[in-house]
Design an enzyme around this catalytic site. Structure first.
Site, PDB file in Angstrom:
ATOM      1  N   ALA A  33      -1.505  -4.439   9.216  1.00 40.58           N
ATOM      2  CA  ALA A  33      -1.239  -3.544  10.343  1.00 40.58           C
ATOM      3  C   ALA A  33      -1.211  -2.109   9.855  1.00 40.58           C
ATOM      4  CB  ALA A  33       0.081  -3.910  11.008  1.00 40.58           C
ATOM      5  N   ASN A  34      -0.842  -1.175  10.723  1.00 38.47           N
ATOM      6  CA  ASN A  34      -0.687   0.226  10.321  1.00 38.47           C
ATOM      7  C   ASN A  34       0.482   0.836  11.084  1.00 38.47           C
ATOM      8  OD1 ASN A  34      -1.697   1.537  12.857  1.00 38.47           O
ATOM      9  ND2 ASN A  34      -3.544   0.392  12.314  1.00 38.47           N
ATOM     10  N   ARG A  35       0.758   2.119  10.843  1.00 39.60           N
ATOM     11  CA  ARG A  35       1.970   2.747  11.368  1.00 39.60           C
ATOM     12  C   ARG A  35       1.863   3.274  12.799  1.00 39.60           C
ATOM     13  NH1 ARG A  35       5.537   3.210   7.268  1.00 39.60           N
ATOM     14  NH2 ARG A  35       4.704   3.404   5.161  1.00 39.60           N
ATOM     15  N   SER A  36       0.761   3.009  13.477  1.00 39.08           N
ATOM     16  CA  SER A  36       0.632   3.532  14.845  1.00 39.08           C
ATOM     17  C   SER A  36       1.746   3.003  15.748  1.00 39.08           C
ATOM     18  CB  SER A  36      -0.723   3.123  15.428  1.00 39.08           C
ATOM     19  OG  SER A  36      -0.745   3.408  16.809  1.00 39.08           O
ATOM     20  N   ALA A  99      -5.207   2.873  16.924  1.00 41.03           N
ATOM     21  CA  ALA A  99      -5.468   2.878  15.482  1.00 41.03           C
ATOM     22  C   ALA A  99      -5.921   1.468  15.108  1.00 41.03           C
ATOM     23  CB  ALA A  99      -4.215   3.279  14.716  1.00 41.03           C
TER      24      ALA A  99
END
Ligand code: CTP
Ligand code: CA
Length: 228
Positions: A33-36, A99
């Protein structure tokens, strides 16, 4: 005078918005995943709806309430997001603020990956995800007349944003400085520049809700309400 639906700046327009990160499964208990946070995309959907547009919001997993008066489609992976966006089109405007994870694991494990006792980590085989913005940008019939992407950059903001504008056949790129000093992903404020064929417009640091309102107003100026 009371403002009726007919007089709102985006009345009769359909807008598709993507928001949030995507989650790409590794096995039944793990994902990439990512920080969005989804704050910017959700704020755009809310602002567009308040401006009278019919909004379809396709979002990855976020900890945010669904905005009022939008058609909400919850997805998890990039592949699901691409399918949902394709099904939500045609639209007058599409804004890809998600994102999207750039890679997914080539083959998702059906069982939880176990430590094998040797101390050696498993190797994850990654493959690139489809580019949703570029896919729509190059699609003859599905491409909206106004297609807007984001560019999250930690360096060479303008150069990278201009490259994305061309490669993905977007009309505008909202270039987003996500370097630790200025833009930290997940925060409440955003410093953006609007990159288009006409040039570059610098906006000051603003709350994401204000970025959303300005963007929607710029869109309304550009396309206006649907002709009745
Ligand atoms: N995007 C997309 N699908 C992807 C990756 C990105 O639709 N698989 C969209 C994003 O929603 C955004 C734009 O493309 O509107 C730019 O995303 P960004 O991550 O900044 O660019 P990438 O092309 O993925 O390049 P990189 O991450 O290497 O900078
Ligand atoms: Ca990316």
């Amino acid at each position: 005078v009371q403002q009726t639906a007919e007089t709102l700046p985006l009345s009769g327009r359909h807008m598709v918005v993507t928001s949030g990160p995507t989650h790409e499964p590794i096995d039944p208990v793990r994902y990439l995943a990512n920080r969005s946070s989804g704050k910017q995309g959700h704020a755009i959907a809310a602002a567009a709806s308040a401006a009278g547009a019919k909004v379809t919001l396709v979002s990855g997993p976020v900890n945010l309430p669904d905005p009022a008066d939008v058609t909400m489609i919850h997805v998890e992976t990039a592949a699901e997001m691409l399918l949902a966006v394709t099904e939500a089109l045609p639209a007058d405007v599409a804004i890809m603020s998600a994102a999207v994870a750039d890679w997914r694991v080539a083959s998702e494990g059906q069982q939880k990956i176990k430590k094998d006792g040797s101390g050696a980590p498993p190797s994850l085989n990654l493959v690139e995800n489809p580019d949703i913005l570029a896919t729509i940008g190059h699609h003859e019939s599905l491409r909206p007349s106004l297609l807007i992407g984001f560019a999250a950059e930690t360096q060479n903001l303008l150069e990278n944003a201009k490259g994305k504008l061309e490669r993905k056949r977007a009309d505008w790129i909202v270039a987003n400085d996500v370097s630790p000093e200025t833009g930290i992903m997940g925060g409440d404020r955003n410093t953006v520049r609007i990159v288009s064929a006409d040039g570059v417009e610098d906006w000051p640091a603003l709350d994401k809700t204000e970025v959303a309102r300005r963007l929607v107003s710029r869109i309304a100026t550009h396309i206006g309400p649907a002709k009745s």
